[in-house]
Design a protein around this motif. Structure first.
Motif, PDB file in Angstrom:
ATOM      1  N   CYS A 187      -5.392   3.581  -2.965  1.00  0.00           N
ATOM      2  CA  CYS A 187      -4.211   4.032  -3.712  1.00  0.00           C
ATOM      3  C   CYS A 187      -4.061   3.161  -4.967  1.00  0.00           C
ATOM      4  O   CYS A 187      -4.738   2.141  -5.100  1.00  0.00           O
ATOM      5  CB  CYS A 187      -2.947   3.958  -2.853  1.00  0.00           C
ATOM      6  SG  CYS A 187      -2.394   2.276  -2.540  1.00  0.00           S
TER       7      CYS A 187
ATOM      8  N   CYS B  20       0.844  -1.205   0.000  1.00  0.00           N
ATOM      9  CA  CYS B  20       0.000   0.000   0.000  1.00  0.00           C
ATOM     10  C   CYS B  20       0.877   1.253   0.000  1.00  0.00           C
ATOM     11  O   CYS B  20       1.854   1.338   0.732  1.00  0.00           O
ATOM     12  CB  CYS B  20      -0.918   0.002   1.220  1.00  0.00           C
ATOM     13  SG  CYS B  20      -1.910   1.500   1.324  1.00  0.00           S
ATOM     14  N   GLU B  21       0.518   2.217  -0.841  1.00  0.00           N
ATOM     15  CA  GLU B  21       1.330   3.438  -0.969  1.00  0.00           C
ATOM     16  C   GLU B  21       0.912   4.506   0.021  1.00  0.00           C
ATOM     17  O   GLU B  21       1.589   5.504   0.195  1.00  0.00           O
ATOM     18  CB  GLU B  21       1.191   3.985  -2.407  1.00  0.00           C
ATOM     19  CG  GLU B  21       1.813   3.063  -3.433  1.00  0.00           C
ATOM     20  CD  GLU B  21       1.258   3.283  -4.836  1.00  0.00           C
ATOM     21  OE1 GLU B  21       0.430   4.204  -5.017  1.00  0.00           O
ATOM     22  OE2 GLU B  21       1.659   2.513  -5.736  1.00  0.00           O
ATOM     23  N   ALA B  22      -0.243   4.309   0.638  1.00  0.00           N
ATOM     24  CA  ALA B  22      -0.778   5.380   1.492  1.00  0.00           C
ATOM     25  C   ALA B  22      -0.750   5.014   2.971  1.00  0.00           C
ATOM     26  O   ALA B  22      -1.247   5.757   3.805  1.00  0.00           O
ATOM     27  CB  ALA B  22      -2.205   5.714   1.060  1.00  0.00           C
TER      28      ALA B  22
ATOM     29  N   CYS C  78      -3.233  -0.500  -4.101  1.00  0.00           N
ATOM     30  CA  CYS C  78      -4.371  -1.229  -3.520  1.00  0.00           C
ATOM     31  C   CYS C  78      -5.403  -1.576  -4.597  1.00  0.00           C
ATOM     32  O   CYS C  78      -5.929  -2.687  -4.627  1.00  0.00           O
ATOM     33  CB  CYS C  78      -5.043  -0.407  -2.430  1.00  0.00           C
ATOM     34  SG  CYS C  78      -4.147  -0.472  -0.876  1.00  0.00           S
TER      35      CYS C  78
ATOM     36  N   CYS D 209      -5.037   0.940   2.506  1.00  0.00           N
ATOM     37  CA  CYS D 209      -5.966   2.066   2.379  1.00  0.00           C
ATOM     38  C   CYS D 209      -7.155   1.707   1.484  1.00  0.00           C
ATOM     39  O   CYS D 209      -8.237   2.247   1.624  1.00  0.00           O
ATOM     40  CB  CYS D 209      -5.242   3.298   1.841  1.00  0.00           C
ATOM     41  SG  CYS D 209      -4.908   3.216   0.067  1.00  0.00           S
ATOM     42  N   GLY D 210      -6.942   0.790   0.543  1.00  0.00           N
ATOM     43  CA  GLY D 210      -8.049   0.370  -0.321  1.00  0.00           C
ATOM     44  C   GLY D 210      -8.256   1.258  -1.536  1.00  0.00           C
ATOM     45  O   GLY D 210      -9.033   0.902  -2.415  1.00  0.00           O
TER      46      GLY D 210
END
Ligand SMILES: [Zn+2]
Length: 379
Positions: free
Chosen positions: A66, A52-54, A69, A63-64
């Motif tokens: 980014c 996940c990047e966020a 995701c 985060c679902g």
């Protein structure tokens, strides 16, 4: 898939989250649980969390939304790789390897990550062939890990059902586990870990996926899958903490419901001699496919029996669902000892002819007209 989409498993989720926070991500992990458990779902949620990047340092879940995701959610992330048991099929006539089945795998997992090996074999149209992680897969695997990660922090390789690896594939995996390529994480998802080579077992960190509690499973079936609460509790009890088993049983229950509605409508049309409607229903029947048509006739025979018994004495058929009770009660005026035998014979014959490849639509129309006559003979 996010951790929050998966019922229960708080302890496992915590361990997985901590591994990332503490920078202790083991390069090979074995998610082990029963078939139908959340093992694959957890591996997917972990894959999303890892890349996940966020996610900030305190994050508890991916985060679902980014870019990473989203791609992992759709199973199209270039650094998310799958090794699966497959076999030759109508569309893949030779050299069956996982990469040729990615489109099927996506629809399969997106439909439900709680399905089992047989569901997968059916999904790809394996018919009666045995699926395995073939020896050809080992070459693919070596090629795959020799590439650098395209865009993610971790390159991920999810091996679904490593217990079905051909020895050559198992050796290739073992080599990779012994000398792990940089920034690559192997997530093995096994429903029968006792069948894995001890040499593989000794190189993976176990992640044990336990059955859910009855409350967790009930809440999930009710809250997420919209199963009515009483039904959800019944299913949870029967499924013994296994979400896949609960969903399968619940889908079966939906079929029952459909059969019931179809049968009730059909009988009303027969009794009312509504020929135009009967012809339309025959078209619907045709579309069911032969297996469902046979199943429906069996089901119809069962209801017919209930209706007859109910007419004789309602106490003989306890525990009818409310909607069915109403129909059975009303219909019991039209099924009596005078016509019950010939009605049963008609439905049995319909089943017989469908089994022997008669045209289902013709059989249905024929049966309907005879049933219509017979219903008038009740008294
Ligand atoms: Zn994200």
């Amino acid at each position: 898939m996010r951790f929050s989409d998966i019922p229960g498993q708080q302890q496992v989720k915590q361990l997985l989250v901590q591994s990332v926070r503490r920078n202790h991500v083991a390069h090979a992990q074995l998610f082990r649980g029963a078939e139908g458990s959340a093992a694959l779902a957890l591996a997917l949620a972990y894959a999303a969390f890892l890349n996940c990047e966020a996610c900030g340092p305190a994050a508890e879940d991916s985060c679902g939304h980014c870019a990473s995701c989203q791609k992992i959610d759709k199973l199209i992330h270039p650094d998310l790789n799958f090794i699966l048991p497959v076999t030759t099929t109508k569309t893949v006539a030779k050299d069956a390897v996982s990469s040729k089945f990615m489109a099927e795998w996506r629809t399969f997992v997106l439909d439900s990550p709680y399905q089992g090996f047989n569901d997968w074999m059916q999904h790809i149209g394996a018919e009666n062939k045995q699926g395995s992680i073939s020896k050809e897969e080992s070459l693919q695997l070596l090629k795959l890990v020799s590439l650098k990660a395209f865009e993610a922090q971790f390159k991920l390789v999810i091996v679904w059902l490593p217990e079905l690896m051909h020895p050559a594939a198992a050796n290739a995996v073992l080599k990779l586990l012994e000398e792990p390529p940089p920034a690559t994480v192997f997530l093995l998802v096994s429903y029968a870990p006792e069948q894995l080579l001890p040499t593989i077992m000794s190189r993976v960190q176990p992640v044990v996926v336990r059955p859910l509690t009855e409350d967790e499973l009930t809440e999930w079936l009710h809250g997420v899958h919209h199963v009515p609460e009483t039904k959800a509790r019944q299913l949870a009890q029967l499924a013994e903490g296994n979400p896949g088993a609960a969903l399968t049983t619940s889908a079966g229950a939906a079929d029952e419901q459909d059969h019931f509605t179809f049968f009730a409508d059909w009988m009303r049309q027969c009794y009312g001699y509504q020929v135009a409607k009967l012809l339309a229903t025959a078209d619907d029947f045709q579309k069911l496919g032969r297996e469902n048509q046979k199943e429906f006739m069996q089901y119809a025979l069962g209801v017919l029996r209930k209706v007859l018994l109910f007419g004789l004495d309602p106490q003989l058929v306890p525990h009818l669902p409310a909607a069915e009770q109403q129909f059975v009660q009303g219909f019991s005026r039209f099924v009596t000892p005078r016509n019950a035998d010939p009605l049963t014979r008609e439905l049995n014959e319909a089943h017989y002819h469908i089994e022997r490849n008669a045209n289902p639509r013709m059989v249905f129309v024929d049966t309907s007209l005879r049933v219509a006559e017979l219903l008038k003979m009740a008294s």
